[in-house]
Motif scaffolding. Structure first.
Motif, PDB file in Angstrom:
ATOM      1  N   LEU A   1      38.902  42.900  45.423  1.00 45.86           N
ATOM      2  CA  LEU A   1      40.315  42.294  45.260  1.00 45.86           C
ATOM      3  C   LEU A   1      40.792  40.900  45.496  1.00 45.86           C
ATOM      4  O   LEU A   1      40.380  40.998  46.515  1.00 45.86           O
ATOM      5  N   ARG A   2      40.677  40.050  44.703  1.00 45.40           N
ATOM      6  CA  ARG A   2      40.853  38.365  44.876  1.00 45.40           C
ATOM      7  C   ARG A   2      42.613  38.957  45.297  1.00 45.40           C
ATOM      8  O   ARG A   2      43.438  38.911  44.685  1.00 45.40           O
ATOM      9  N   VAL A   3      42.417  38.930  46.732  1.00 40.36           N
ATOM     10  CA  VAL A   3      44.358  39.369  46.916  1.00 40.36           C
ATOM     11  C   VAL A   3      45.405  37.853  47.332  1.00 40.36           C
ATOM     12  O   VAL A   3      46.449  37.937  47.337  1.00 40.36           O
ATOM     13  N   ASN A   4      44.601  36.827  47.539  1.00 39.69           N
ATOM     14  CA  ASN A   4      45.200  35.625  47.196  1.00 39.69           C
ATOM     15  C   ASN A   4      44.733  34.615  46.352  1.00 39.69           C
ATOM     16  O   ASN A   4      42.998  35.033  46.351  1.00 39.69           O
ATOM     17  N   ARG A   5      45.229  33.398  46.997  1.00 37.10           N
ATOM     18  CA  ARG A   5      44.506  32.177  45.981  1.00 37.10           C
ATOM     19  C   ARG A   5      42.890  32.176  47.078  1.00 37.10           C
ATOM     20  O   ARG A   5      42.124  31.369  46.170  1.00 37.10           O
ATOM     21  N   GLY A   6      43.059  32.187  48.549  1.00 37.42           N
ATOM     22  CA  GLY A   6      41.250  32.366  49.209  1.00 37.42           C
ATOM     23  C   GLY A   6      40.980  32.789  49.448  1.00 37.42           C
ATOM     24  O   GLY A   6      40.396  32.997  50.185  1.00 37.42           O
ATOM     25  N   SER A   7      40.727  33.717  48.812  1.00 33.72           N
ATOM     26  CA  SER A   7      40.174  35.292  49.422  1.00 33.72           C
ATOM     27  C   SER A   7      40.152  36.248  48.515  1.00 33.72           C
ATOM     28  O   SER A   7      40.883  36.960  48.021  1.00 33.72           O
ATOM     29  N   ILE A   8      38.930  37.059  48.575  1.00 33.06           N
ATOM     30  CA  ILE A   8      38.166  37.764  47.937  1.00 33.06           C
ATOM     31  C   ILE A   8      38.199  39.242  49.485  1.00 33.06           C
ATOM     32  O   ILE A   8      37.579  38.819  50.400  1.00 33.06           O
ATOM     33  N   VAL A   9      38.395  40.426  49.089  1.00 34.15           N
ATOM     34  CA  VAL A   9      38.640  41.918  49.940  1.00 34.15           C
ATOM     35  C   VAL A   9      37.885  42.602  49.276  1.00 34.15           C
ATOM     36  O   VAL A   9      38.223  43.107  48.267  1.00 34.15           O
ATOM     37  N   ASN A  10      37.117  43.121  50.641  1.00 34.47           N
ATOM     38  CA  ASN A  10      36.443  44.630  49.947  1.00 34.47           C
ATOM     39  C   ASN A  10      37.507  45.265  50.379  1.00 34.47           C
ATOM     40  O   ASN A  10      37.281  45.857  51.514  1.00 34.47           O
ATOM     41  N   LEU A  11      37.781  46.865  49.121  1.00 35.07           N
ATOM     42  CA  LEU A  11      38.823  47.199  49.449  1.00 35.07           C
ATOM     43  C   LEU A  11      38.050  48.372  50.766  1.00 35.07           C
ATOM     44  O   LEU A  11      39.142  48.624  51.470  1.00 35.07           O
ATOM     45  N   ASP A  12      36.583  48.749  51.150  1.00 36.02           N
ATOM     46  CA  ASP A  12      36.263  49.506  51.448  1.00 36.02           C
ATOM     47  C   ASP A  12      36.135  49.501  53.454  1.00 36.02           C
ATOM     48  O   ASP A  12      35.906  50.041  53.554  1.00 36.02           O
ATOM     49  N   PHE A  13      36.688  47.610  53.186  1.00 36.59           N
ATOM     50  CA  PHE A  13      36.603  47.502  54.808  1.00 36.59           C
ATOM     51  C   PHE A  13      38.720  47.388  55.547  1.00 36.59           C
ATOM     52  O   PHE A  13      38.568  46.843  56.701  1.00 36.59           O
ATOM     53  N   ILE A  14      39.363  48.103  54.406  1.00 42.84           N
ATOM     54  CA  ILE A  14      40.690  47.335  54.654  1.00 42.84           C
ATOM     55  C   ILE A  14      41.156  48.536  55.763  1.00 42.84           C
ATOM     56  O   ILE A  14      40.791  50.034  55.639  1.00 42.84           O
ATOM     57  N   VAL A  15      41.743  48.693  57.118  1.00 42.87           N
ATOM     58  CA  VAL A  15      41.980  49.109  57.957  1.00 42.87           C
ATOM     59  C   VAL A  15      43.140  49.817  58.347  1.00 42.87           C
ATOM     60  O   VAL A  15      43.949  51.138  58.082  1.00 42.87           O
ATOM     61  N   ARG A  16      43.976  49.011  57.695  1.00 43.43           N
ATOM     62  CA  ARG A  16      45.682  49.470  57.833  1.00 43.43           C
ATOM     63  C   ARG A  16      46.002  48.388  56.496  1.00 43.43           C
ATOM     64  O   ARG A  16      45.983  46.663  56.735  1.00 43.43           O
ATOM     65  N   TYR A  17      47.793  48.219  55.942  1.00 42.89           N
ATOM     66  CA  TYR A  17      47.875  47.350  54.736  1.00 42.89           C
ATOM     67  C   TYR A  17      49.440  47.224  55.889  1.00 42.89           C
ATOM     68  O   TYR A  17      49.966  48.926  55.933  1.00 42.89           O
ATOM     69  N   LYS A  18      49.930  45.932  56.223  1.00 41.98           N
ATOM     70  CA  LYS A  18      51.152  45.909  56.482  1.00 41.98           C
ATOM     71  C   LYS A  18      52.057  45.711  55.947  1.00 41.98           C
ATOM     72  O   LYS A  18      51.836  44.536  54.625  1.00 41.98           O
ATOM     73  N   LYS A  19      53.248  46.490  55.581  1.00 39.49           N
ATOM     74  CA  LYS A  19      54.622  46.151  54.485  1.00 39.49           C
ATOM     75  C   LYS A  19      54.852  44.641  54.609  1.00 39.49           C
ATOM     76  O   LYS A  19      55.196  44.586  55.859  1.00 39.49           O
ATOM     77  N   GLY A  20      55.528  44.415  53.644  1.00 37.72           N
ATOM     78  CA  GLY A  20      55.878  42.914  53.897  1.00 37.72           C
ATOM     79  C   GLY A  20      56.124  42.187  51.899  1.00 37.72           C
ATOM     80  O   GLY A  20      56.494  43.336  51.091  1.00 37.72           O
TER      81      GLY A  20
END
Length: 246
Positions: free
Chosen positions: A197-216
């Protein structure tokens, strides 16, 4: 035969450059010389070329504005100018090389040799159909770089980060990085079939490598490599939907 176009508002300068190119290398054909950038904008799109030798300082439209107005193009660009303060802009424009006037024959030859290597690399990709690895059904990506072509498994990609006209692939294997001279947008469709998923203008992230989501506002992702990626507020809902359905 390498097909070249010269764009320089000075008639004498463009003719001299064409003469030097012809004298140095018989494998390059100067198919057109333009002295008016406005005319080149209208006609260059229908010309089959491999490289554009482009002046920077021109009336009404400078070299960088010319490329911006041109939009998409698949030929290489070698800037030729009397000014040395545009090197950074040339890098950002993904230019193959940057030559100062009066053009030194040795430096011109180095640029031509670099051009030949780049074209050979492109031909290798086309002939071998290696770029078909970049379609949605493939489990791998073919990443052409200055050193060669890297084949990476999509499942090994932690994230892809934009850097001007380049994309930096961060891999799980040995924490390695690969820099590719293509924009992030060009890879977005290649990865849409995976858990990316492209989570912002400059980054595409593989969701399988997410350790934690911090609220904001949009939130922040902590990845396995210790990095943190800000999430655009417009991407927050889509991200959370994907995370909760995994």
């Amino acid at each position: 035969m390498i097909r070249a176009v010269v764009l320089d508002d000075e008639t004498k300068g463009s003719s001299l450059l064409a003469h030097k190119i012809n004298a140095l290398n018989e494998s390059i054909e100067i198919v057109r010389i333009f002295n008016q950038p406005e005319l080149a904008l209208h006609e260059i799109k229908v010309i089959e070329l491999d490289v554009l030798f482009l002046d920077v300082e021109m009336p009404k439209i400078n070299g960088f504005e010319f490329l911006e107005r041109l939009g998409s193009f698949d030929f290489e660009v070698i800037f030729v100018t009397a000014y040395n303060e545009y090197v950074l802009e040339a890098l950002r424009a993904n230019a193959l090389d940057y030559l100062l006037k009066p053009v030194n024959p040795n430096e011109l030859q180095i640029a031509i040799d670099k051009l030949k290597r780049r074209i050979n690399q492109k031909n290798l990709i086309r002939k071998s159909n290696l770029l078909r690895e970049n379609n949605n059904s493939s489990s791998k990506l073919a990443l052409p770089t200055a050193e060669g072509i890297y084949f990476v498994r999509k499942t090994d990609i932690i994230k892809v980060v934009a850097m001007s006209n380049y994309s930096i692939f961060h891999l799980d294997e040995n924490s390695s990085k690969i820099i590719v001279s293509k924009t992030l947008k060009e890879f977005e469709s290649c990865l849409e079939d995976g858990n990316f998923l492209r989570v912002n203008r400059g980054s595409i992230v593989n969701l399988d490598f997410i350790v934690r989501y911090k609220k904001g506002d949009g939130g922040t992702l902590e990845l396995v490599d210790g990095s943190e990626i800000e999430v655009s507020p417009s991407k927050k809902k889509l991200l959370l939907d994907k995370l909760y359905t995994q």
